[in-house]
Design a protein around this motif. Structure first.
Motif, PDB file in Angstrom:
ATOM      1  N   VAL A  19       0.819  -1.209   0.000  1.00  0.00           N
ATOM      2  CA  VAL A  19       0.000   0.000   0.000  1.00  0.00           C
ATOM      3  C   VAL A  19       0.856   1.264   0.000  1.00  0.00           C
ATOM      4  CG1 VAL A  19      -1.965  -1.146   1.074  1.00  0.00           C
ATOM      5  CG2 VAL A  19      -0.238  -0.045   2.516  1.00  0.00           C
ATOM      6  N   ASP A  20       2.136   1.105  -0.276  1.00  0.00           N
ATOM      7  CA  ASP A  20       3.002   2.282  -0.384  1.00  0.00           C
ATOM      8  C   ASP A  20       4.205   1.979  -1.269  1.00  0.00           C
ATOM      9  OD1 ASP A  20       4.452   4.665  -0.017  1.00  0.00           O
ATOM     10  OD2 ASP A  20       5.546   3.757   1.642  1.00  0.00           O
ATOM     11  N   LEU A 159      -4.530   5.695  -7.237  1.00  0.00           N
ATOM     12  CA  LEU A 159      -4.482   6.735  -6.205  1.00  0.00           C
ATOM     13  C   LEU A 159      -4.544   8.093  -6.900  1.00  0.00           C
ATOM     14  CD1 LEU A 159      -3.926   7.476  -3.148  1.00  0.00           C
ATOM     15  CD2 LEU A 159      -1.526   7.694  -3.836  1.00  0.00           C
ATOM     16  N   SER A 184      -9.164   5.715  -3.578  1.00  0.00           N
ATOM     17  CA  SER A 184      -8.339   6.403  -2.590  1.00  0.00           C
ATOM     18  C   SER A 184      -7.776   7.690  -3.176  1.00  0.00           C
ATOM     19  CB  SER A 184      -7.182   5.503  -2.131  1.00  0.00           C
ATOM     20  OG  SER A 184      -6.442   6.118  -1.093  1.00  0.00           O
ATOM     21  N   ALA A 186      -4.832  11.021  -2.234  1.00  0.00           N
ATOM     22  CA  ALA A 186      -3.703  11.434  -1.409  1.00  0.00           C
ATOM     23  C   ALA A 186      -4.057  12.707  -0.649  1.00  0.00           C
ATOM     24  CB  ALA A 186      -2.472  11.659  -2.280  1.00  0.00           C
ATOM     25  N   SER A 221      -5.463   8.547   2.008  1.00  0.00           N
ATOM     26  CA  SER A 221      -4.104   8.002   2.094  1.00  0.00           C
ATOM     27  C   SER A 221      -3.116   9.127   2.383  1.00  0.00           C
ATOM     28  CB  SER A 221      -3.730   7.291   0.792  1.00  0.00           C
ATOM     29  OG  SER A 221      -4.487   6.107   0.622  1.00  0.00           O
ATOM     30  N   HIS A 223       0.781   9.960   3.200  1.00  0.00           N
ATOM     31  CA  HIS A 223       2.169   9.491   3.214  1.00  0.00           C
ATOM     32  C   HIS A 223       3.007  10.359   4.143  1.00  0.00           C
ATOM     33  CE1 HIS A 223       6.175   8.380   1.837  1.00  0.00           C
ATOM     34  NE2 HIS A 223       5.624   7.340   1.239  1.00  0.00           N
ATOM     35  N   ALA A 272      -5.467   5.871   5.948  1.00  0.00           N
ATOM     36  CA  ALA A 272      -4.314   4.975   5.906  1.00  0.00           C
ATOM     37  C   ALA A 272      -3.048   5.803   6.074  1.00  0.00           C
ATOM     38  CB  ALA A 272      -4.269   4.204   4.588  1.00  0.00           C
ATOM     39  N   SER A 274       0.730   5.970   5.576  1.00  0.00           N
ATOM     40  CA  SER A 274       1.733   5.290   4.763  1.00  0.00           C
ATOM     41  C   SER A 274       3.155   5.620   5.200  1.00  0.00           C
ATOM     42  CB  SER A 274       1.558   5.667   3.287  1.00  0.00           C
ATOM     43  OG  SER A 274       0.308   5.224   2.803  1.00  0.00           O
ATOM     44  N   CYS A 331       0.738   0.835   8.208  1.00  0.00           N
ATOM     45  CA  CYS A 331       1.461  -0.104   7.357  1.00  0.00           C
ATOM     46  C   CYS A 331       2.938  -0.120   7.745  1.00  0.00           C
ATOM     47  CB  CYS A 331       1.274   0.229   5.885  1.00  0.00           C
ATOM     48  SG  CYS A 331       1.785   1.878   5.399  1.00  0.00           S
ATOM     49  N   GLU A 353       3.909  -2.890   3.097  1.00  0.00           N
ATOM     50  CA  GLU A 353       4.350  -2.014   2.019  1.00  0.00           C
ATOM     51  C   GLU A 353       5.764  -2.399   1.628  1.00  0.00           C
ATOM     52  OE1 GLU A 353       4.344   1.969   3.539  1.00  0.00           O
ATOM     53  OE2 GLU A 353       5.580   1.449   5.255  1.00  0.00           O
ATOM     54  N   TYR A 394      -9.369  -1.064   0.401  1.00  0.00           N
ATOM     55  CA  TYR A 394      -9.400  -0.339  -0.869  1.00  0.00           C
ATOM     56  C   TYR A 394     -10.421  -0.911  -1.853  1.00  0.00           C
ATOM     57  CZ  TYR A 394      -5.182   1.992   0.765  1.00  0.00           C
ATOM     58  OH  TYR A 394      -4.280   2.733   1.493  1.00  0.00           O
TER      59      TYR A 394
END
Length: 407
Positions: A19-20, A159, A184, A186, A221, A223, A272, A274, A331, A353, A394
């Motif tokens: 997932v990343d 994404l 999803s 970002a 999502s 990050h 989520a 990441s 994750c 990930e 997802y």
């Protein structure tokens, strides 16, 4: 497929869903998709005076960090120095080459964040022409759906990016992309350093985005680093010390969402986190419970601690662990401590990930690296961590695994 697999005793543990991961955008991404009259001002790849590949947009130049494209290199070769595309492994930017690398590493499917736009599209928010920025975002989303994910159906979880500067436009773009199968988008771990309102904004700046995500079942999502900040222990702390400390951003994102009213107002919303690992989760959940137990009364009375205000969350009914289990997913790449705490984190809230092609990646040993961390768990739980949780969150059905991993 996932639900049926989880109901059977025969679990295929040879493949994972990451997932990343990351895309280094191909040179023609925007030039091929924006109107012809705008090609000269679209993000494009050029050579600087030293022959180095650099992206240029809105009068600025952005070389690619060598740490973003280390796949195929030994650790001793890693360097942050700029790296040209012809020096990168093709899987960094070519979806079919990426699939070959995924097959080699036991990666059945991948969700990939962008690079030159930065992790949640900050590039276009900071541009001088946001109307054209929206054009570029739509071009990226269409490319991601059609040419990245579309190149190998069932191998990539799409994404999308949103125009952070206009939540109403963002909601419309989310609806458009959801109609094309995107599940999803970002988002920033902390919008404030980007010059944007936080998720606690009294005017509910982000509500159109969160309402759309809630109704469309789109995962938020986030990050690590999507706030465009790097944590610093001190102004002269070594880079490796700061990088080791970097998960503090992710724990901060978790806590600010836990103590917000967002999940109370949007009960189907899920986030989520990441590339933040998970080993810190039990401590911060425990600490959040302690703070809630001891401090909520004066907060509810409206008292303030310095300039800090309270919260609009209904604190008497807030169950920290229940909110986490229902709404928040973490994750990991390599986190033995986190796996050892699986009973506290929850087997349904953990995904894996690979971070391909970045310097934290375990490629090409991705499946074996994860299996070494989880092989003491039951096959059912291993399956959840490897792919079942990601597929469920997802709403993604991956392709049938290849007959064998390519050598």
């Amino acid at each position: 497929m996932t639900i049926q697999a989880e109901q059977n005793d025969n679990y295929n543990l040879d493949w994972l869903v990451s997932v990343d991961d990351h895309i280094l955008e191909p040179a023609n991404l925007w030039i091929d998709r924006v109107p012809k009259k705008d090609r000269d001002r679209a993000p494009r790849l050029i050579k600087d005076d030293n022959g180095t590949d650099v992206w240029t947009y809105d009068g600025k130049r952005f070389p690619s960090s060598g740490l973003s494209a280390v796949a195929g290199k030994e650790k001793e070769e890693f360097s942050p120095e700029p790296l040209n595309y012809d020096e990168m492994r093709p899987g960094c930017y070519d979806p079919l080459a990426r699939v070959e690398d995924m097959n080699r590493a036991g990666i059945l499917a991948s969700l990939s964040f962008p690079t030159v736009t930065r992790f949640c599209g900050q590039l276009f928010m900071e541009g001088s022409d946001r109307e054209f920025g929206l054009t570029c975002i739509k071009a990226y989303n269409d490319w991601h759906i059609e040419e990245w994910a579309g190149a190998a159906p069932g191998r990539f979880i799409p994404l999308m990016l949103i125009p952070l500067w206009d939540p109403q436009l963002a909601a419309k773009e989310m609806e458009r992309c959801a109609d094309r199968g995107v599940t999803s988008f970002a988002f920033s771990e902390n919008p404030e350093p980007l010059g944007l309102p936080t998720i606690h904004d009294e005017d509910r700046y982000w509500d159109p985005v969160f309402a759309a995500a809630n109704d469309l079942q789109m995962v938020v999502s986030m990050h690590v680093g999507s706030s465009s900040t790097v944590p610093q222990i001190s102004k002269d702390a070594p880079f490796m010390a700061n990088l080791s400390w970097g998960a503090t951003r992710t724990s901060g994102a978790m806590l600010t969402w836990l103590f917000s009213s967002v999940f109370q107002r949007f009960p189907d919303l899920k986030i989520a986190l990441s590339e933040g690992e998970i080993g810190w989760v039990p401590y911060f959940l425990e600490r959040a419970e302690q703070v809630l137990d001891k401090q909520r009364y004066w907060v509810q009375r409206g008292a303030k601690w310095g300039a800090h205000s309270g919260t609009d969350t209904e604190l008497d009914s807030l169950d920290v662990r229940e909110v986490f289990r229902k709404h928040i997913f973490g994750c990991f790449i390599e986190d033995h401590h986190g796996i050892a705490s699986i009973d506290e984190i929850g087997e349904n809230n953990i995904m894996c990930e690979t971070d391909y092609p970045h310097s934290d990646s375990t490629w090409p040993n991705c499946i074996s690296a994860v299996r070494k961390q989880i092989d003491h768990l039951s096959p059912e739980v291993q399956y959840k961590i490897l792919r079942g949780n990601a597929e469920r969150l997802y709403r993604f059905t991956p392709a049938v695994p290849p007959a064998q991993i390519n050598a």
